[in-house]
Enzyme design. Structure first.
Site, PDB file in Angstrom:
ATOM      1  NE  ARG A   1      -4.436  -0.299   2.269  1.00 20.78           N
ATOM      2  CZ  ARG A   1      -5.270  -1.340   2.336  1.00 20.78           C
ATOM      3  NH1 ARG A   1      -4.810  -2.564   2.394  1.00 20.78           N
ATOM      4  NH2 ARG A   1      -6.563  -1.134   2.331  1.00 20.78           N
TER       5      ARG A   1
ATOM      6  NE  ARG B   1     -16.392  -3.458   2.518  1.00 20.54           N
ATOM      7  CZ  ARG B   1     -15.115  -3.344   2.156  1.00 20.54           C
ATOM      8  NH1 ARG B   1     -14.643  -4.024   1.135  1.00 20.54           N
ATOM      9  NH2 ARG B   1     -14.300  -2.542   2.806  1.00 20.54           N
TER      10      ARG B   1
ATOM     11  NE  ARG C   1     -13.571  -3.591   6.407  1.00 21.34           N
ATOM     12  CZ  ARG C   1     -12.649  -3.583   5.465  1.00 21.34           C
ATOM     13  NH1 ARG C   1     -12.563  -4.592   4.613  1.00 21.34           N
ATOM     14  NH2 ARG C   1     -11.803  -2.580   5.361  1.00 21.34           N
TER      15      ARG C   1
ATOM     16  NE  ARG D   1     -11.220   1.794   4.480  1.00 23.51           N
ATOM     17  CZ  ARG D   1     -12.324   1.053   4.218  1.00 23.51           C
ATOM     18  NH1 ARG D   1     -13.495   1.420   4.720  1.00 23.51           N
ATOM     19  NH2 ARG D   1     -12.239  -0.013   3.482  1.00 23.51           N
TER      20      ARG D   1
END
Ligand code: AMP
Length: 189
Positions: free
Chosen positions: A89, A128, A134, A145
């Protein structure tokens, strides 16, 4: 034995597509996000450290992440190959992966980049969040993010391009069509 990096923004479908590739080719799958969430669930020291970053939408420090990655990789059977999902990442992580694999007599064979427009990513992640459980799939953390992705992770596109390993694939549309495009790259390796 192929080492394949599946790359893309949060919500680009890396996990879903990895599962389909695992079913097809029998690859091992390293999802660093899954590894960290398992540590959190098990209440480990590492899990506690990781949670502080994940809940803020920030990246876990490179040194820690690189150690986790190496330990996870070494524990795998590595028969057909390995899919790296969510790692690297950052550029230091990509350099570390290159070094780690070279030390083990191997290399990254391909980077598969899932391309999805930003507005679609946000919609997918919000959706999601309704079922994933989450803690980081909420509007505020999603925005963070994506910001972190653009600042720290997206430079890897040029890095892998320069290394001659980048294969960009459209990451929206029918799952099977996306997967067929990924398989076309893998079958050519
Ligand atoms: P993911 O499941 O891949 O979306 O990862 C969820 C979160 O775990 C990320 O937002 C980061 O906080 C952390 N994480 C996962 N993989 C990495 C990585 N390679 N480097 C740093 N942090 C990571």
């Amino acid at each position: 034995m192929k080492n394949i990096v599946i790359f893309g923004a949060p919500g680009s479908g890396k996990g879903t597509q990895s599962d389909m590739l695992v079913a097809r080719y029998g690859f091992d799958h390293i999802s660093t996000g899954d590894v960290l969430r398992a540590e959190i669930k098990n209440g480990t020291e590492l899990g506690r450290t990781a949670k502080a970053y994940i809940d803020k939408g920030q990246l876990i420090p490179d040194d820690l992440m690189i150690d986790i990655l190496a330990a996870t990789y070494d524990a795998l059977p590595k028969t057909a190959g390995v899919i790296f999902d969510g790692f690297p990442r950052t550029i230091p992580q990509a350099e570390a992966l290159e070094r780690m694999l070279a030390e083990r007599g191997t290399q990254v064979h391909a980077m598969l980049e899932l391309q999805v427009p930003d507005e679609m990513l946000i919609e997918r992640l919000i959706n999601r969040g309704k079922t994933s459980g989450r803690a980081d799939d909420n509007a505020e953390t999603i925005a963070k993010r994506l910001e972190v992705y653009n600042a720290q992770t997206a430079p890897l596109i040029a890095w892998y391009d320069k290394a001659g390993l980048r294969n960009a694939v459209t990451g929206h549309g029918a799952l099977e069509d996306i997967n067929a495009a990924l398989r076309a790259v893998i079958d050519n390796l």
